[in-house]
Design a protein around this motif. Structure first.
Motif, PDB file in Angstrom:
ATOM      1  N   UNK A  20       4.810 -10.528   6.000  1.00 43.82           N
ATOM      2  CA  UNK A  20       4.707 -10.247   4.575  1.00 43.82           C
ATOM      3  C   UNK A  20       3.475 -10.889   3.954  1.00 43.82           C
ATOM      4  N   UNK A  21       2.845 -11.847   4.652  1.00 45.84           N
ATOM      5  CA  UNK A  21       1.703 -12.551   4.110  1.00 45.84           C
ATOM      6  C   UNK A  21       0.377 -11.850   4.404  1.00 45.84           C
ATOM      7  N   UNK A  22       0.376 -10.706   5.122  1.00 46.02           N
ATOM      8  CA  UNK A  22      -0.874 -10.033   5.462  1.00 46.02           C
ATOM      9  C   UNK A  22      -1.542  -9.454   4.212  1.00 46.02           C
ATOM     10  N   UNK A  23      -2.864  -9.458   4.186  1.00 49.76           N
ATOM     11  CA  UNK A  23      -3.603  -8.962   3.032  1.00 49.76           C
ATOM     12  C   UNK A  23      -3.941  -7.487   3.224  1.00 49.76           C
ATOM     13  N   UNK A  24      -3.964  -6.696   2.123  1.00 52.96           N
ATOM     14  CA  UNK A  24      -4.107  -5.245   2.210  1.00 52.96           C
ATOM     15  C   UNK A  24      -5.538  -4.768   2.325  1.00 52.96           C
ATOM     16  N   UNK A  25      -6.149  -4.815   3.555  1.00 57.74           N
ATOM     17  CA  UNK A  25      -7.471  -4.272   3.813  1.00 57.74           C
ATOM     18  C   UNK A  25      -7.333  -3.190   4.876  1.00 57.74           C
ATOM     19  N   UNK A  26      -7.924  -2.007   4.633  1.00 54.50           N
ATOM     20  CA  UNK A  26      -7.750  -0.883   5.549  1.00 54.50           C
ATOM     21  C   UNK A  26      -9.061  -0.594   6.276  1.00 54.50           C
ATOM     22  N   UNK A  27      -8.956  -0.386   7.611  1.00 57.78           N
ATOM     23  CA  UNK A  27     -10.087  -0.001   8.453  1.00 57.78           C
ATOM     24  C   UNK A  27      -9.721   1.325   9.110  1.00 57.78           C
ATOM     25  N   UNK A  28     -10.574   2.339   8.971  1.00 54.14           N
ATOM     26  CA  UNK A  28     -10.239   3.676   9.485  1.00 54.14           C
ATOM     27  C   UNK A  28     -11.449   4.286  10.185  1.00 54.14           C
ATOM     28  N   UNK A  29     -11.215   5.403  10.863  1.00 56.73           N
ATOM     29  CA  UNK A  29     -12.273   6.107  11.566  1.00 56.73           C
ATOM     30  C   UNK A  29     -11.736   7.343  12.242  1.00 56.73           C
ATOM     31  N   UNK A  30     -12.535   7.929  13.139  1.00 50.83           N
ATOM     32  CA  UNK A  30     -12.122   9.133  13.845  1.00 50.83           C
ATOM     33  C   UNK A  30     -12.677   9.114  15.256  1.00 50.83           C
ATOM     34  N   UNK A  31     -12.055   9.921  16.144  1.00 53.70           N
ATOM     35  CA  UNK A  31     -12.437  10.006  17.552  1.00 53.70           C
ATOM     36  C   UNK A  31     -12.787  11.450  17.878  1.00 53.70           C
ATOM     37  N   UNK A  67      -6.217   4.707  11.581  1.00 55.49           N
ATOM     38  CA  UNK A  67      -6.447   3.674  10.581  1.00 55.49           C
ATOM     39  C   UNK A  67      -5.623   2.444  10.898  1.00 55.49           C
ATOM     40  N   UNK A  68      -6.132   1.296  10.482  1.00 57.16           N
ATOM     41  CA  UNK A  68      -5.430   0.022  10.599  1.00 57.16           C
ATOM     42  C   UNK A  68      -5.231  -0.548   9.201  1.00 57.16           C
ATOM     43  N   UNK A  69      -4.020  -0.909   8.882  1.00 59.83           N
ATOM     44  CA  UNK A  69      -3.711  -1.529   7.594  1.00 59.83           C
ATOM     45  C   UNK A  69      -3.700  -3.048   7.733  1.00 59.83           C
ATOM     46  N   UNK A  70      -3.873  -3.726   6.605  1.00 60.00           N
ATOM     47  CA  UNK A  70      -3.706  -5.183   6.537  1.00 60.00           C
ATOM     48  C   UNK A  70      -4.614  -5.929   7.510  1.00 60.00           C
ATOM     49  N   UNK A  71      -5.882  -5.547   7.540  1.00 58.39           N
ATOM     50  CA  UNK A  71      -6.857  -6.229   8.382  1.00 58.39           C
ATOM     51  C   UNK A  71      -7.443  -7.405   7.599  1.00 58.39           C
ATOM     52  N   UNK A 607      11.576   8.460  10.660  1.00 58.67           N
ATOM     53  CA  UNK A 607      10.514   8.135   9.707  1.00 58.67           C
ATOM     54  C   UNK A 607       9.643   7.031  10.303  1.00 58.67           C
ATOM     55  N   UNK A 608       8.321   7.217  10.254  1.00 57.61           N
ATOM     56  CA  UNK A 608       7.379   6.219  10.743  1.00 57.61           C
ATOM     57  C   UNK A 608       6.471   5.796   9.604  1.00 57.61           C
ATOM     58  N   UNK A 609       6.338   4.492   9.421  1.00 58.34           N
ATOM     59  CA  UNK A 609       5.507   3.935   8.356  1.00 58.34           C
ATOM     60  C   UNK A 609       4.364   3.144   8.981  1.00 58.34           C
ATOM     61  N   UNK A 610       3.132   3.608   8.727  1.00 60.99           N
ATOM     62  CA  UNK A 610       1.920   2.909   9.136  1.00 60.99           C
ATOM     63  C   UNK A 610       1.882   2.597  10.647  1.00 60.99           C
ATOM     64  N   UNK A 611       2.524   3.415  11.438  1.00 60.07           N
ATOM     65  CA  UNK A 611       2.637   3.204  12.889  1.00 60.07           C
ATOM     66  C   UNK A 611       3.222   1.833  13.225  1.00 60.07           C
ATOM     67  N   UNK A 612       3.823   1.180  12.224  1.00 62.27           N
ATOM     68  CA  UNK A 612       4.379  -0.159  12.415  1.00 62.27           C
ATOM     69  C   UNK A 612       5.898  -0.125  12.443  1.00 62.27           C
TER      70      UNK A 612
END
Length: 821
Positions: A20-31, A67-71, A607-612
């Motif tokens: 719960x302490x992770x900060x909300x920074x998103x890193x994304x891209x494509x292959x 995408x990666x959340x909470x980086x 249901x899948x949320x953020x692949x987490x």
């Protein structure tokens, strides 16, 4: 047990609070590939730049996006691996404080090996990968799997339950179809458990768990399919790996494996070999109270203690080759087999007591046995790709044979309460088994105009089993046939099937529908003897099995899936044999020629949320459910046989989370609450049983740098019910530490499984007439293992994924082979 549950819950709470302490920074891209085409289902890993340790995982969607959340702020690498392509690692990506979103430039993968600074970067996979339609278990990702067997790995997999006899159930439902590399194991019950106990985990790459397979798969398997994938090296050049493990519990265990692969030009040749020595033990205690039918007062008490030992060896070999006739056509040959010699012995002491617990009589029994299971199989396969749009045809032809030669000797001594002898009986048995399986299937895939995908195929199989049970009464003057126990059973079965499957993606919606038809015909015949007349039975039936799937991508963080399907479970071949099988003087097994297949209707919402975080709601109704039943005879013996016990309703909610707690700590958590209700008739009495069961799994992976890592994992299984058996809570806690050596090519692992020695089944038998029964079964489950594995060879460019081959999925899963403790 409460201490273990408290520890598990504490770890879950601390993990969630840290997350719960992770900060909300998103890193994304494509292959994409070199032509610019989007690459779907690529595995994308976020690595810490300092030491290349893995922090997060993602799967590229249909548009190749990830995408990666909470980086958190720091320096990272992005690693991408895709089937048929080399692993690619990006230059460092800097994430600074205050950053809201970072888009990585498109990552291009190539069908060739790519080396970074002269060293190929290999991303570590998580132990558990949760996808919308299946769960993936990456065996090597868990250090506690060193020295383990396939059955050990399954037991700690989320949603999987192994009972005291080695029978496998999934989310509280029995009837699992087990496949090996997409081909059926052709084994069930104790025989399948024996094979999985002798298959080292080091020979396994991945386990797929599918609770809602499409119509492309055999309809067999009430609760779904478990597909065990052997290790395969797909890189060009000569490559391989070897491992050795020693384990010590109460008794010793030893296994080793060797995997070799050579790919050059048009040909690929591979070999997998493993061997194991399994010295097992088991202590089974049974307590029964017999009551008067009218007064309900206890009339007598039965107590039995069994000490069993098993010495088993296994030798497994798999050889295969693929040859590319052209760029579009590939043929392949795969042969495999195993030899499993084993010896076993047991000492059984039984007491008949009065209601006041005074000893009335004693039975002391011993048994010794030798068995040797042999298996050989051959698969011929062809794959032709018509064009680059995905239109292809595959053909698989399989032939499988099993043989067994079990020989046993029994001694039963009746004793007085003071242990003075009264009578002694001796018995010898000769129990040969021969099974032959022939199977052929073809599958066709084509992309239709508009983007729809068509899949169609057909399959045919024929199975013949020949089981003999020859018993002889042994005296001082010789032997004579015991016709009351002797029988000879021959069973023949043919199944023909065809299927059609259509799927299409409509922007955020994915739709798939399929229909499968299976026609089954079988004949069973039992040869007579001077005491028994010949008998036979036959049956033929056909059934339709529809399936439907809907998926919806609400946004980048939320994905939904809905599946509906119908499935079947057919009786195992030996369970149809109508004769009695001798276990001991007070326990028999019997077949049931009137067994009907069971049918289940299943529905699941995911249901899948953020692949987490993945949440799954499921409901199924099974009619004519086959289950082990226990019937008390007038002599006090218990007869165990399969029967169409009842209608089963099962509902469950399962939640799994893949959580990067810290840069050095990743947790996989799983919880399943299952409600089961049985309603029907048993031995003329109404049967109504229901129970709620809680299952918890955890796997914590710790990365400490410089090649060091550790694991703390375990499971807890609460009180549950299966037919007449009411099981008590049980669980297991595991610990492991590993170190990479020899420039990363070698790994040393040490682990202890079942650290607290709490993994032993116990429970009560219900609805057995005027008999109340309790059992407790302790095994050699607490084992310390030390293992070493080494990878060798140098890959060259041009890796290519080999397709799953084999078409005998259902048939091989219904053979029963010997037991192992």
């Amino acid at each position: 047990m409460m201490k273990q549950l408290t520890l598990i819950l504490t770890l879950i709470i601390s993990t969630l609070s840290s997350f719960a302490q992770l900060s909300p920074v998103k890193l994304s891209g494509s292959v994409t590939d070199a032509s610019g085409k989007k690459v779907e289902s690529a595995t994308v890993s976020l690595l810490r730049a300092a030491d290349s340790s893995i922090l997060k995982y993602a799967i590229a969607d249909r548009a190749g996006a990830f995408e990666f959340e909470n980086v958190r702020p720091g320096s990272y690498l992005v690693s991408v691996s895709a089937a048929g392509h080399a692993t690619v690692v990006t230059p460092p990506v800097a994430v600074t404080s205050g950053t809201v979103s970072i888009i990585v430039p498109p990552i291009i993968v190539h069908p060739q090996s790519r080396e970074l600074a002269g060293i190929t970067v290999l991303a570590r996979r998580p132990f558990i990968e949760q996808k919308i339609d299946r769960t993936l278990i990456n065996v090597d990702a868990s250090p506690t799997n060193a020295g383990a067997t396939a059955l050990d790995v399954l037991e700690k997999s989320p949603g999987v339950t192994i009972d005291k006899d080695g029978n496998i159930s999934l989310k509280g439902k029995a009837g699992v179809t087990v496949m090996m590399d997409g081909r059926p194991a052709y084994l069930t019950g104790a025989e399948l458990a024996n094979y999985l106990r002798n298959l080292p985990a080091t020979a396994i790459d991945q386990i797929e768990i599918m609770t809602s397979p499409s119509s492309k798969y055999d309809a067999s398997g009430n609760s779904g399919i478990i597909n065990i994938k052997a290790k395969k090296n797909r890189q060009k050049g000569f490559n391989g790996s070897a491992s050795v493990n020693y384990g010590q519990g109460i008794r010793s265990k030893l296994n080793s494996s060797l995997n070799l692969n050579y790919r050059s030009g048009r040909i690929n040749v591979f070999a997998n070999a493993s061997q194991g020595l399994w010295n097992g033990m088991q202590k089974l205690d049974i307590f029964r109270k017999y009551s008067d039918a009218s007064t309900k007062l206890v009339t007598k008490v039965f107590e039995q203690s069994s000490d069993m030992r098993n010495n088993s060896r296994s030798y497994n070999l798999k050889l295969g080759a693929d040859y590319s006739l052209t760029q579009k056509t590939t043929i392949g040959l795969v042969t495999s087999g195993f030899i499993n010699p084993e010896t076993n012995s047991s000492t059984i002491t039984s007491f008949w007591k009065s209601p006041g617990m005074n000893i009335d009589s004693i039975l002391y029994a011993t048994s010794t046995g030798r068995n040797r299971w042999n298996n050989g199989s051959v698969n011929l396969n062809l794959r032709h790709q018509f064009d680059s749009t995905g239109r292809e045809l595959t053909i698989d032809l399989d032939h499988v044979r099993y043989s067994s030669a079990r020989r046993e000797r029994f001694m039963n001594a009746s004793l007085n309460p003071d242990w003075s002898p009264r009578k002694e009986d001796r018995l010898r048995s000769d129990l040969p088994i021969a099974i032959a399986i022939y199977s052929g299937k073809t599958d066709y895939t084509q992309t239709l105009p508009g983007g729809a995908k068509l899949e169609a195929g057909a399959k045919g199989s024929y199975v013949e089993t020949d089981n003999a049970a020859n018993y002889f009464t042994v005296t001082n003057v010789g032997e004579s046939p015991d016709y009351g126990k002797t029988n000879h059973f021959i069973y023949q079965e043919s199944i023909y099937a065809g299927y059609l499957n259509l799927s299409r993606q409509y922007r955020k919606w994915g739709v798939q529908g399929g229909i499968r038809y299976e026609q089954t015909s079988y004949t069973g015949s039992q040869s007579g003897n001077p005491l028994k007349a010949d008998s036979s039975f036959s049956r033929s039936y056909g059934n339709l099995f529809p399936t439907a799937f809907i998926s919806y991508d609400l946004n980048a963080n939320n994905k939904f899936g809905l599946s509906v399907g119908r499935r079947i479970d057919r009786p195992s071949y030996q369970d149809l044999n109508p004769f009695l099988f001798f276990l001991d003087k007070y326990t028999y097994e019997a077949g049931n020629p009137y067994l009907r297949p069971q049918f289940s209707n299943n529905i699941e919402l995911t249901h899948t949320w953020r692949t987490i975080l993945t949440t799954n709601l499921a409901y199924s109704r099974t009619k004519d459910m086959m289950n082990e039943t226990f019937e008390a005879t007038d002599s006090g013996a218990i007869v165990v046989r399969e029967a169409n016990l009842a209608t089963q309703d099962a509902a469950s909610i399962a939640v799994s989370a893949q959580i990067p707690v810290r840069t050095w700590w990743t947790a996989s958590l799983y919880a399943n609450v299952n409600y089961t209700r049985f309603t029907g008739m048993l031995y003329g009495e109404e049967l109504q049983i229901d129970a709620t069961n809680l299952t918890l799994n955890m796997n914590n992976q710790f990365r400490f740098g410089k090649g060091w890592s550790a694991e703390l994992s375990g499971f807890y299984r609460g009180r549950g019910v299966w037919g007449q058996i009411l099981t008590h809570p049980m669980g297991q806690l595991n610990f492991a530490v590993s170190k990479q050596v020899l420039k990363g090519k070698g790994t040393v692992k040490f682990n202890v499984r079942d650290l607290l020695y709490t993994n032993f089944p116990k429970g009560d038998l219900k609805n057995t007439g005027n008999v109340q029964a309790y059992f407790e079964n302790r095994r050699d489950s607490r084992v310390g293992n030390l293992s070493f594995s080494y990878r060798f060879g140098k890959p060259i460019k041009g890796a290519q994924q080999r397709r799953k081959v084999g078409g005998a999925d259902d048939e091989q899963g219904r053979v029963k082979t010997g037991g192992n403790n």
